[in-house]
Design an enzyme around this catalytic site. Structure first.
Site, PDB file in Angstrom:
ATOM      1  N   LYS A 197       0.936  -1.361   0.362  1.00 17.93           N
ATOM      2  CA  LYS A 197       0.055  -0.058  -0.057  1.00 17.93           C
ATOM      3  C   LYS A 197       1.047   0.997   0.199  1.00 17.93           C
ATOM      4  O   LYS A 197       1.616   1.758   1.030  1.00 17.93           O
ATOM      5  CB  LYS A 197      -1.258  -0.141   1.243  1.00 17.93           C
ATOM      6  CG  LYS A 197      -1.903   1.179   1.450  1.00 17.93           C
ATOM      7  CD  LYS A 197      -2.729   1.357   2.226  1.00 17.93           C
ATOM      8  CE  LYS A 197      -3.827   2.610   2.814  1.00 17.93           C
ATOM      9  NZ  LYS A 197      -4.600   2.422   3.556  1.00 17.93           N
ATOM     10  N   ARG A 207     -10.429  10.952   2.031  1.00 10.50           N
ATOM     11  CA  ARG A 207     -10.004  11.675   3.407  1.00 10.50           C
ATOM     12  C   ARG A 207     -11.854  12.286   3.532  1.00 10.50           C
ATOM     13  O   ARG A 207     -12.316  12.670   4.624  1.00 10.50           O
ATOM     14  CB  ARG A 207      -8.829  12.864   3.171  1.00 10.50           C
ATOM     15  CG  ARG A 207      -7.966  12.025   2.933  1.00 10.50           C
ATOM     16  CD  ARG A 207      -7.598  12.111   4.416  1.00 10.50           C
ATOM     17  NE  ARG A 207      -6.123  11.418   4.023  1.00 10.50           N
ATOM     18  CZ  ARG A 207      -4.677  11.485   3.845  1.00 10.50           C
ATOM     19  NH1 ARG A 207      -4.645  13.025   3.769  1.00 10.50           N
ATOM     20  NH2 ARG A 207      -4.059  10.641   3.193  1.00 10.50           N
ATOM     21  N   ARG A 218       1.173  10.067   5.296  1.00 10.24           N
ATOM     22  CA  ARG A 218       1.542   8.265   6.488  1.00 10.24           C
ATOM     23  C   ARG A 218       2.405   8.041   5.032  1.00 10.24           C
ATOM     24  O   ARG A 218       2.628   7.157   5.362  1.00 10.24           O
ATOM     25  CB  ARG A 218      -0.147   7.564   5.849  1.00 10.24           C
ATOM     26  CG  ARG A 218      -1.358   8.046   6.055  1.00 10.24           C
ATOM     27  CD  ARG A 218      -2.559   6.727   6.125  1.00 10.24           C
ATOM     28  NE  ARG A 218      -3.497   7.648   5.784  1.00 10.24           N
ATOM     29  CZ  ARG A 218      -4.940   7.685   7.528  1.00 10.24           C
ATOM     30  NH1 ARG A 218      -3.817   7.714   8.022  1.00 10.24           N
ATOM     31  NH2 ARG A 218      -5.271   8.245   6.524  1.00 10.24           N
ATOM     32  N   GLU A 234       7.457  -6.571   0.935  1.00 12.91           N
ATOM     33  CA  GLU A 234       6.156  -6.536   1.740  1.00 12.91           C
ATOM     34  C   GLU A 234       5.607  -8.061   1.724  1.00 12.91           C
ATOM     35  O   GLU A 234       5.331  -7.821   2.234  1.00 12.91           O
ATOM     36  CB  GLU A 234       5.288  -5.365   1.723  1.00 12.91           C
ATOM     37  CG  GLU A 234       6.148  -3.837   2.154  1.00 12.91           C
ATOM     38  CD  GLU A 234       5.693  -3.601   3.283  1.00 12.91           C
ATOM     39  OE1 GLU A 234       5.302  -4.219   4.268  1.00 12.91           O
ATOM     40  OE2 GLU A 234       6.531  -2.355   3.850  1.00 12.91           O
ATOM     41  N   LYS A 249      -1.919  -1.531  -3.519  1.00 13.38           N
ATOM     42  CA  LYS A 249      -2.520  -0.321  -3.852  1.00 13.38           C
ATOM     43  C   LYS A 249      -2.339   0.650  -3.762  1.00 13.38           C
ATOM     44  O   LYS A 249      -1.729   0.968  -3.367  1.00 13.38           O
ATOM     45  CB  LYS A 249      -4.112  -0.299  -2.063  1.00 13.38           C
ATOM     46  CG  LYS A 249      -4.978   0.721  -2.211  1.00 13.38           C
ATOM     47  CD  LYS A 249      -5.144   1.027  -1.043  1.00 13.38           C
ATOM     48  CE  LYS A 249      -5.810   2.155  -0.367  1.00 13.38           C
ATOM     49  NZ  LYS A 249      -6.437   2.211   0.953  1.00 13.38           N
ATOM     50  N   SER A 275     -10.499   5.919  -4.269  1.00 10.63           N
ATOM     51  CA  SER A 275     -10.930   7.368  -4.503  1.00 10.63           C
ATOM     52  C   SER A 275     -10.804   7.940  -5.303  1.00 10.63           C
ATOM     53  O   SER A 275     -11.408   8.492  -6.341  1.00 10.63           O
ATOM     54  CB  SER A 275     -11.107   8.025  -3.283  1.00 10.63           C
ATOM     55  OG  SER A 275      -9.962   8.076  -2.823  1.00 10.63           O
ATOM     56  N   TYR A 314     -15.359   1.569  -5.791  1.00 13.02           N
ATOM     57  CA  TYR A 314     -16.650   1.808  -5.819  1.00 13.02           C
ATOM     58  C   TYR A 314     -16.928   1.321  -6.921  1.00 13.02           C
ATOM     59  O   TYR A 314     -18.735   2.032  -7.140  1.00 13.02           O
ATOM     60  CB  TYR A 314     -16.224   3.745  -5.913  1.00 13.02           C
ATOM     61  CG  TYR A 314     -15.449   3.133  -5.143  1.00 13.02           C
ATOM     62  CD1 TYR A 314     -16.194   3.461  -3.466  1.00 13.02           C
ATOM     63  CD2 TYR A 314     -13.858   3.921  -4.909  1.00 13.02           C
ATOM     64  CE1 TYR A 314     -14.867   3.567  -2.213  1.00 13.02           C
ATOM     65  CE2 TYR A 314     -13.330   4.174  -3.931  1.00 13.02           C
ATOM     66  CZ  TYR A 314     -13.920   3.706  -2.244  1.00 13.02           C
ATOM     67  OH  TYR A 314     -12.801   3.629  -1.298  1.00 13.02           O
TER      68      TYR A 314
HETATM   69  C1  PBG Z   1      -6.888   3.173   5.695  1.00 14.30           C
HETATM   70  C2  PBG Z   1      -6.988   3.548   4.251  1.00 14.30           C
HETATM   71  C3  PBG Z   1      -7.795   4.300   3.319  1.00 14.30           C
HETATM   72  C4  PBG Z   1      -7.899   3.601   2.132  1.00 14.30           C
HETATM   73  C5  PBG Z   1      -8.241   2.612   2.303  1.00 14.30           C
HETATM   74  N1  PBG Z   1      -7.734   2.484   3.963  1.00 14.30           N
HETATM   75  C6  PBG Z   1      -6.463   5.262   3.566  1.00 14.30           C
HETATM   76  C7  PBG Z   1      -4.617   6.308   3.565  1.00 14.30           C
HETATM   77  O1  PBG Z   1      -4.339   4.715   3.227  1.00 14.30           O
HETATM   78  O2  PBG Z   1      -4.833   6.936   3.320  1.00 14.30           O
HETATM   79  C8  PBG Z   1      -8.096   4.852   1.249  1.00 14.30           C
HETATM   80  C9  PBG Z   1      -8.762   4.126  -0.219  1.00 14.30           C
HETATM   81  C10 PBG Z   1      -9.359   5.305  -0.745  1.00 14.30           C
HETATM   82  O3  PBG Z   1      -9.072   6.099  -1.290  1.00 14.30           O
HETATM   83  O4  PBG Z   1     -10.125   4.581  -1.914  1.00 14.30           O
HETATM   84  N2  PBG Z   1      -7.406   2.663   6.431  1.00 14.30           N
END
Ligand code: PBG
Length: 389
Positions: A197, A207, A218, A234, A249, A275, A314
């Site tokens: 990720k 967000r 992060r 990983e 991801k 997203s 989505y």
């Molecule tokens: C963290 C999490 C995130 C997403 C899924 N799980 C946000 C992040 O890591 O900043 C993002 C999913 C998306 O953008 O559709 N719990």
């Protein structure tokens, strides 16, 4: 003048021929729908940066889960948004907290007919928005967070989660969650590990979706975009720790990582079309700059072609609806693929219903949910692809 002996174009001449030789297809069972449920909400709340996606109430969540079940989706992934947050993210551990009680309610509703997955992370529950707890130096404390994740996994499994999905990128998270699940008698609950990720700008709209409290980023725990070999490490670590599935991801900008993951993984590999990937397609389609359905389908086919066993998107329910209609021999009307959102397109992009089967589907036309199904048209069954405009 010499002419080619090899003519690959032969196999592309008709929709039926292309369908015959398509190497990749979409199926509803390949698609996992991420859903947001927010505490203390009376009506579903739109997410402005993700047109068509909502924060669910506890009751509209159940409707969405039933729809996912009826469409034959691979699963749903639940994200909870609590009314109150604290530094420890305690609402995530509360068996009666929004996420855990929603897991229970959804499982009560859909039983074993739908795989219900839960996000196992603290960021929705902490008042600082980080995926873990913060130590005295202001850093995310890996090992203190692991203890919380272990407990969280057990609470989610006890609530009925079919799969828990740790997404916080803490080192060792899969191992501690596995051990905790096993000790609590949840040996049968699989872990879908967010293994590779990346810290990504593509999470921007998320967000808003979870009302994130995060200031900053992060980057100290999620992966750095330039790194490819590290993703293998990983993934190998998560496999060694007992991950039952691994995830890459975001998806579209990381197809090389996905392909690498598939080549080394002996468990299913998921990819998350996040997203921002969704928002970009929606924004361009709303402007009439791309053909919405063509691009959605192509984006998902590309992720599957790179090797993903399944895709979190989505679009899962909408695309599954298209696939179902295609199999039923129903051609979508020209307005299909648009959502029930206000038509904000620039003048001229909204098309009148098409009478020609060859007419490309126009983006951002009025919603077609109640439009009558049109007669079967074989050109629409081309491995999920409408004719490209
Ligand atoms: C963290 C999490 C995130 C997403 C899924 N799980 C946000 C992040 O890591 O900043 C993002 C999913 C998306 O953008 O559709 N719990």
């Amino acid at each position: 003048m010499s002419f080619p002996e090899q003519r690959p174009r032969r196999m592309r001449r008709s929709p039926a021929m292309r369908r015959l030789v398509a190497e990749t297809r979409l199926h509803p069972a390949d698609l996992i729908l991420p859903v947001f449920v927010r505490e203390d909400l009376t009506d579903p709340a739109p997410i402005s940066s993700m047109p068509g996606v909502v924060q669910h109430t506890e009751s509209s969540l159940l409707t969405a889960a039933e729809e996912a079940r009826d469409l034959g989706l691979g699963g749903i992934m639940l994200f909870g948004i609590p009314a109150a947050r604290d530094a420890q993210g305690s609402a995530g551990l509360d068996p009666e907290g929004i996420l855990n009680r929603s897991i229970r309610a959804v499982k009560d509703r859909v039983g074993d007919e739908l795989v219900v997955m839960s996000d196992l992370c603290l960021d929705e529950f902490t008042d600082h928005g980080h995926c873990g707890v913060i130590d005295e130096d202001g850093e995310v404390d890996n090992d203190a967070t692991l203890e919380i994740y272990a407990e969280m996994g057990v609470v989610q499994a006890a609530a009925g989660a079919d799969v828990v999905a740790p997404s916080g990128m803490m080192d060792g998270q899969v191992a501690v969650i596995r051990q905790a699940l096993d000790e609590a008698g949840h040996q049968h609950v699989p872990i879908l590990a967010y293994a590779a990720k990346y810290a990504s700008g593509f999470y921007g709209p998320f967000r808003e979706a979870v009302d994130s409290q995060l200031n900053g980023d992060r980057r100290q725990y999620q992966m750095d975009a330039p790194n490819r070999t590290e993703a293998l490490r990983e993934i190998e670590l998560d496999l060694a720790e007992g991950a039952d599935m691994v995830m890459v991801k975001p998806a579209s900008a990381y197809l090389d990582i996905l392909s690498d993951a598939v080549s080394i993984s002996d468990v299913p590999v998921s990819a998350y079309q996040v997203s921002g990937e969704y928002a970009m397609i929606e924004a361009a389609a709303a402007n009439g700059w791309i053909d919405r359905r063509t691009v959605i389908t192509e984006s998902l086919i590309a992720i599957r072609r790179a090797g993903a066993t399944n895709v979190l998107t989505y679009y899962a329910a909408e695309v599954a609806g298209w696939l179902r209609d295609e199999l039923a021999g129903r051609r979508p009307s020209s307005a299909s693929g648009a959502r029930a959102t206000p038509d904000t397109s620039p003048a001229g992009t909204a098309s009148a219903p098409s009478s020609s089967a060859q007419e490309p589907i126009r983006p951002n036309t009025k919603a077609a949910s109640d439009a009558p199904a049109e007669p079967y048209d074989p050109s629409r069954t081309d491995a999920g692809f409408p004719p490209v405009s």
